[in-house]
Structure formats: structure tokens, C-alpha cells
Design an enzyme around this catalytic site. Sequence first.
Site, PDB file in Angstrom:
ATOM      1  N   TRP A 144       4.503   1.373  -0.755  1.00  0.00           N
ATOM      2  CA  TRP A 144       5.509   1.401  -1.821  1.00  0.00           C
ATOM      3  C   TRP A 144       4.894   1.580  -3.211  1.00  0.00           C
ATOM      4  O   TRP A 144       5.532   2.107  -4.113  1.00  0.00           O
ATOM      5  CB  TRP A 144       6.439   0.179  -1.739  1.00  0.00           C
ATOM      6  CG  TRP A 144       7.469   0.396  -0.662  1.00  0.00           C
ATOM      7  CD1 TRP A 144       7.554  -0.234   0.548  1.00  0.00           C
ATOM      8  CD2 TRP A 144       8.514   1.376  -0.689  1.00  0.00           C
ATOM      9  NE1 TRP A 144       8.593   0.287   1.274  1.00  0.00           N
ATOM     10  CE2 TRP A 144       9.205   1.277   0.542  1.00  0.00           C
ATOM     11  CE3 TRP A 144       8.949   2.332  -1.609  1.00  0.00           C
ATOM     12  CZ2 TRP A 144      10.296   2.085   0.860  1.00  0.00           C
ATOM     13  CZ3 TRP A 144      10.037   3.139  -1.297  1.00  0.00           C
ATOM     14  CH2 TRP A 144      10.697   3.011  -0.077  1.00  0.00           C
ATOM     15  N   LYS A 194       2.212  -0.295  12.951  1.00  0.00           N
ATOM     16  CA  LYS A 194       1.274   0.825  13.080  1.00  0.00           C
ATOM     17  C   LYS A 194       1.453   1.823  11.937  1.00  0.00           C
ATOM     18  O   LYS A 194       1.020   2.968  12.044  1.00  0.00           O
ATOM     19  CB  LYS A 194       1.491   1.543  14.422  1.00  0.00           C
ATOM     20  CG  LYS A 194       1.230   0.689  15.651  1.00  0.00           C
ATOM     21  CD  LYS A 194       1.566   1.501  16.913  1.00  0.00           C
ATOM     22  CE  LYS A 194       1.409   0.676  18.179  1.00  0.00           C
ATOM     23  NZ  LYS A 194       0.019   0.221  18.379  1.00  0.00           N
ATOM     24  N   ARG A 195       2.163   1.408  10.881  1.00  0.00           N
ATOM     25  CA  ARG A 195       2.394   2.265   9.707  1.00  0.00           C
ATOM     26  C   ARG A 195       3.224   3.508  10.055  1.00  0.00           C
ATOM     27  O   ARG A 195       3.062   4.560   9.437  1.00  0.00           O
ATOM     28  CB  ARG A 195       1.068   2.658   9.025  1.00  0.00           C
ATOM     29  CG  ARG A 195       0.108   1.500   8.755  1.00  0.00           C
ATOM     30  CD  ARG A 195       0.652   0.435   7.860  1.00  0.00           C
ATOM     31  NE  ARG A 195       0.969   0.874   6.496  1.00  0.00           N
ATOM     32  CZ  ARG A 195       1.400   0.039   5.551  1.00  0.00           C
ATOM     33  NH1 ARG A 195       1.563  -1.265   5.810  1.00  0.00           N
ATOM     34  NH2 ARG A 195       1.702   0.496   4.353  1.00  0.00           N
ATOM     35  N   LEU A 196       4.094   3.386  11.035  1.00  0.00           N
ATOM     36  CA  LEU A 196       5.017   4.474  11.370  1.00  0.00           C
ATOM     37  C   LEU A 196       6.149   4.550  10.338  1.00  0.00           C
ATOM     38  O   LEU A 196       6.625   5.639  10.002  1.00  0.00           O
ATOM     39  CB  LEU A 196       5.587   4.229  12.778  1.00  0.00           C
ATOM     40  CG  LEU A 196       5.968   5.442  13.604  1.00  0.00           C
ATOM     41  CD1 LEU A 196       4.839   6.469  13.642  1.00  0.00           C
ATOM     42  CD2 LEU A 196       6.339   5.015  15.032  1.00  0.00           C
ATOM     43  N   ALA A 197       6.585   3.397   9.821  1.00  0.00           N
ATOM     44  CA  ALA A 197       7.719   3.385   8.880  1.00  0.00           C
ATOM     45  C   ALA A 197       7.440   4.245   7.637  1.00  0.00           C
ATOM     46  O   ALA A 197       8.300   5.041   7.246  1.00  0.00           O
ATOM     47  CB  ALA A 197       8.093   1.945   8.509  1.00  0.00           C
ATOM     48  N   CYS A 200      14.458   2.250  12.062  1.00  0.00           N
ATOM     49  CA  CYS A 200      14.143   1.393  13.213  1.00  0.00           C
ATOM     50  C   CYS A 200      12.928   1.928  13.956  1.00  0.00           C
ATOM     51  O   CYS A 200      12.851   3.118  14.260  1.00  0.00           O
ATOM     52  CB  CYS A 200      15.352   1.349  14.160  1.00  0.00           C
ATOM     53  SG  CYS A 200      15.127   0.250  15.568  1.00  0.00           S
ATOM     54  N   VAL A 201      11.985   1.053  14.222  1.00  0.00           N
ATOM     55  CA  VAL A 201      10.823   1.385  15.056  1.00  0.00           C
ATOM     56  C   VAL A 201      10.857   0.432  16.248  1.00  0.00           C
ATOM     57  O   VAL A 201      11.049  -0.786  16.079  1.00  0.00           O
ATOM     58  CB  VAL A 201       9.495   1.247  14.252  1.00  0.00           C
ATOM     59  CG1 VAL A 201       8.286   1.312  15.172  1.00  0.00           C
ATOM     60  CG2 VAL A 201       9.425   2.331  13.170  1.00  0.00           C
ATOM     61  N   LYS A 248       0.814  -1.215   0.000  1.00  0.00           N
ATOM     62  CA  LYS A 248       0.000   0.000   0.000  1.00  0.00           C
ATOM     63  C   LYS A 248       0.851   1.271   0.000  1.00  0.00           C
ATOM     64  O   LYS A 248       0.474   2.278  -0.606  1.00  0.00           O
ATOM     65  CB  LYS A 248      -0.960  -0.005   1.215  1.00  0.00           C
ATOM     66  CG  LYS A 248      -2.301  -0.650   0.914  1.00  0.00           C
ATOM     67  CD  LYS A 248      -3.048   0.129  -0.199  1.00  0.00           C
ATOM     68  CE  LYS A 248      -4.199  -0.634  -0.797  1.00  0.00           C
ATOM     69  NZ  LYS A 248      -4.201  -0.610  -2.276  1.00  0.00           N
ATOM     70  N   LEU A 289      26.572   0.277   4.785  1.00  0.00           N
ATOM     71  CA  LEU A 289      26.924  -0.228   6.119  1.00  0.00           C
ATOM     72  C   LEU A 289      25.742  -0.909   6.816  1.00  0.00           C
ATOM     73  O   LEU A 289      24.618  -0.557   6.576  1.00  0.00           O
ATOM     74  CB  LEU A 289      27.428   0.946   6.956  1.00  0.00           C
ATOM     75  CG  LEU A 289      28.589   1.693   6.315  1.00  0.00           C
ATOM     76  CD1 LEU A 289      28.893   2.962   7.094  1.00  0.00           C
ATOM     77  CD2 LEU A 289      29.827   0.799   6.215  1.00  0.00           C
TER      78      LEU A 289
END
Length: 388
Positions: free
Chosen positions: A5, A147-150, A139-140, A3, A388
Site C-alpha cells: 500500500w 503469498k502476496r497474491l492480493a 478473495c484468496v 509494503k 455491498l
Amino acid sequence: RHKFWETQPVGQFKDIGDTSLPEGPIEPPSPLSEVKQEPYNLPNLYEWVTCDMDSEEMCLEVYNLLTNNYVEDDENMFRFNYSKEFLRWALRPPGYFKSWHIGVRVKSSKKLVAFITGVPARIRVRDQIITMAEVNFLCVHKKLRSKRLAPVMIKEVTRRVHLENIWQAAYTAGVVLPTPATTCQYWHRSLHPKKLIDVGFSRLGARMTMSRTIKLYKLPESPITQGFRKMEPHDVPAVTRLLRKYLNQFVVAPDFDENDVEHWLLPKEDVVDSFLVESPETHEITDFCSFYTLPSSILGNQNYSTLKAAYSYYNVSTKTPLLQLMNDALIMAKQQNFDVFNALDVMQNESFLKELKFGPGDGKLHYYLYNYRLRQALHPSELGLVLL
Ligand code: NHW
Ligand code: EN5
């Protein structure tokens, strides 16, 4: 399926194989006046913070978040444990922007619960040199997952990159997203096989005893190549010339200048190691090898808490066979007490992996470009870039 990307300027799965699509930027740059001036909205309990990695206190908060919540293997036995000094090195290359080091805090407690970073890099794709952001350390916190934070973090870093008039990015992930520029295989060379087996990183082979295994992976005490030594500051110009010429053969590779080489390749204790071969006759610098230090926490083992891993970085051979050069790199890593030496099948690495007793791991690494389409995915050997 994806949804988030699906809305982004990246190669889409449905377009794979469509040779009518042109190679290059997917969307043109916008006028800077059209870049959103305010940060994206976060859920009400959270706030954005720009992380000052010069600050010991901030650096420690980032370190703690990543140490407890960053990437694990598929069986949750190991978790990357980037050191504070490594994070400072990775996040402050020449021309870095502090505004690209982005955290999310809980408003009430000020606890750091999410992070994402970019650093600028000139990356050549075929004959075009493009200023990009290398995005890393997304990182979450484990308790705030799914929770769709990313997507919000990714949109915010994108906005801040756009504010610097940069419109492309490169990133890697262990997961498949739309759509890989190339997919690489991790390979592992045991240096301390007994420990690797004890912690579950590797297994005793069929019809192998512990003592035969230890013997199999034994290495000489010191490097074999005449003129092999640690890189020093006065080597920066020669190493830059050697590396620039070498990286020219790959489809995608960094465009390193002397400042970049000084930052990324001069040895830094417990962060990056670099060696070169200086011809005893001509004093010419003919070969180069390097690796970076990235330990992993071992989750739930009685006897050991960290796995000391070296990761192959940039290597160049012109006189010393690459196989011999990398064998000397293994010897140096063993001398420094690393447990394992890891490498991807990028550049010419395939030519030494099997002979030097590396074995394929259970992990893959997918490389991605943002807002840049390649006509076809690359073979890992066409990639001259290590992130890295
Ligand atoms: S890869 C390491 C990423 N970090 C970790 O794996 C640490 C452990 N995991 C977590 O912290 C190196 C969370 O699981 C994360 C996702 C934060 C990964 N890359 O918030 P939701 C990097 O740092 C998509 C990109 O609900 P979550 C590279 C996923 O496909 N996207 O998930 C970073 C879905 O979208 P979809 C990823 O589990 C590159 C959505 O996130 C991803 O709570 C970033 C779900 O979000 C990943 N590794 O949090 C892109 N993992 O469309 C940079 C999941 O499928 C792009 N997702 O529904 C360029 C930007 C700059 C452009 C400049 C022009
Ligand atoms: C962004 N910069 O899965 C990176 N590692 O193989 C983010 N496996 O260590 C993306 N599962 O195969 C990172 N031992 C994606 C990678 C995430 C970490 C990861 C893999 C890579 C790994 C080890 C341990 C597996 C433990 C159980 C593995 C086998 C070694 C063996 C040595 C002897 C010869 C054969 C192979």
C-alpha cells in the site's frame, strides 16, 4: 509496515494532518497508450480468467469460492454467504464491464482460487462527480493466503479499470489500510433473539431472561405508516428525484440516475427490498427505505446453518419521521423471517439506532478512496454511500 500500500496512490499514514496537501486526485491520468497492455504476472501454476457472470456454471464457481473463503467475523463464527442471484445483481449494474470480474485458476486443475471485482459508479465528492470503480469480493482461497497474491489481484483490477479511462475507486474493508476516508460502526437489531443467542451472535443481557429478551424485541405484525408499500417499477422517476435531493447533503454519495435506481433499488426477491410512503391524499412519494439480503453461514453449530441478515441500504424521510420509517422497515424484515437487521452509522442513521434497540457490534467498516485525497477523514454521518 505496508509494503504494497505504500507504493499506491492512496492517502498515507505519515500525511495525516498535513493540511498543505491538496484535496483531489493524487496522480493525474496517464495516456491510455501508457497503460500496460498485458496482464500482470501470476506465479507459474496459476492463470487469469475473466468470469462471465451470465454463465450459471461460472457464477456457481464464484459462489462456491466465496461461500468457503470470504469474510468472517473476528472469532470465525460466521462467514458472509452472498447468494448467486445477489452476486449477479451486484456485478451487473448499468454500464458494467465483464473484464472487471477477475478470477485466478490453477492451470492444471482449472480450480478457481481467487477473485476480485469492480463495477463502475458515478460518485460525488463535495461538488465533483467522479466516475469510479467500486471494488469488492476480493478473495484468496484459504490455502493460498499470505503469498502476496492480493497485491497482484489489486494491480490487475487497477490496470483493467485504467483501460476504461477510469482513475479512481471506492472500496470498504474490515481491516485498517492506508488510510480510511471514514470509519463506520456496525449496529445490529435483533429480530429473532432466541436464535441469535443460540448461535452465539448475541448474548443474553445481564439480569435478562430469554422471555424478557423476546418481549423486548417484539414488533407489530404489519407497518404503521399510512401509504407504506413496496416500491414498483412506475415509482422509479419519483424515487430517483427523492433520493438525488436527499443524497445532496452528504460529502461523498453516489450520483444515481433513473437507470441506477431501477437496478439498485427496485425490489428483487431475496436480494433487495424497497418500500416507500405514498401520500394517501396527494399520491406524492414522500419517504423511502430499503435493505439488502446477505445471509451468513454459521460455522459449526448443531442446530442452525445460516443467519438471515438484512442490511440497511438507502433511506429517505421527508414527511414520515425516520424513526417511524425504519421501525416499519424492521417490521417488514421480521415479516420476511430475517434474524437480524444490520446498519452502519452512515447518513442520518445515528438518529434511530439507539431508540430502535440496535446495539453496537464488534465489527467496524472502513471506507477507502483510491487515487483521491480528502483533506480530513469524514464523520460517518457525512457519508452517503453504502457498498455491498
Ligand atoms: S473487503 C473483503 C476482503 N476479503 C476478505 O477479507 C476475504 C477473506 N480474506 C482473503 O481472502 C471488501 C484474503 O485474506 C485477502 C488478502 C484476499 C483479503 N483490501 O496476498 P496477501 C473488498 O473486497 C493487503 C485491500 O499476502 P492474503 C475490498 C495487506 O494489507 N488490501 O494477503 C477490496 C497486504 O498489503 P501491505 C488488503 O491474506 C479492496 C497485502 O494485501 C486487504 O493472502 C481492494 C497482503 O497480501 C483488503 N481487504 O490476501 C483494494 N486485505 O501493503 C482496491 C489485505 O499491508 C483498490 N490486504 O503489505 C482499488 C483498485 C482499483 C483502482 C482503480 C483506479
Ligand atoms: C465488504 N462489503 O465482523 C465488507 N461482523 O459487527 C467487508 N458481529 O456481525 C468487511 N465475533 O457484534 C466486513 N453481535 C467487515 C465485517 C466482518 C463481519 C463482522 C460483525 C459486525 C458482526 C456480531 C457477531 C459477533 C460474533 C463474535 C455482533 C452482537 C450483536 C448484539 C445484538 C443485540 C444488541 C447488542 C449487539
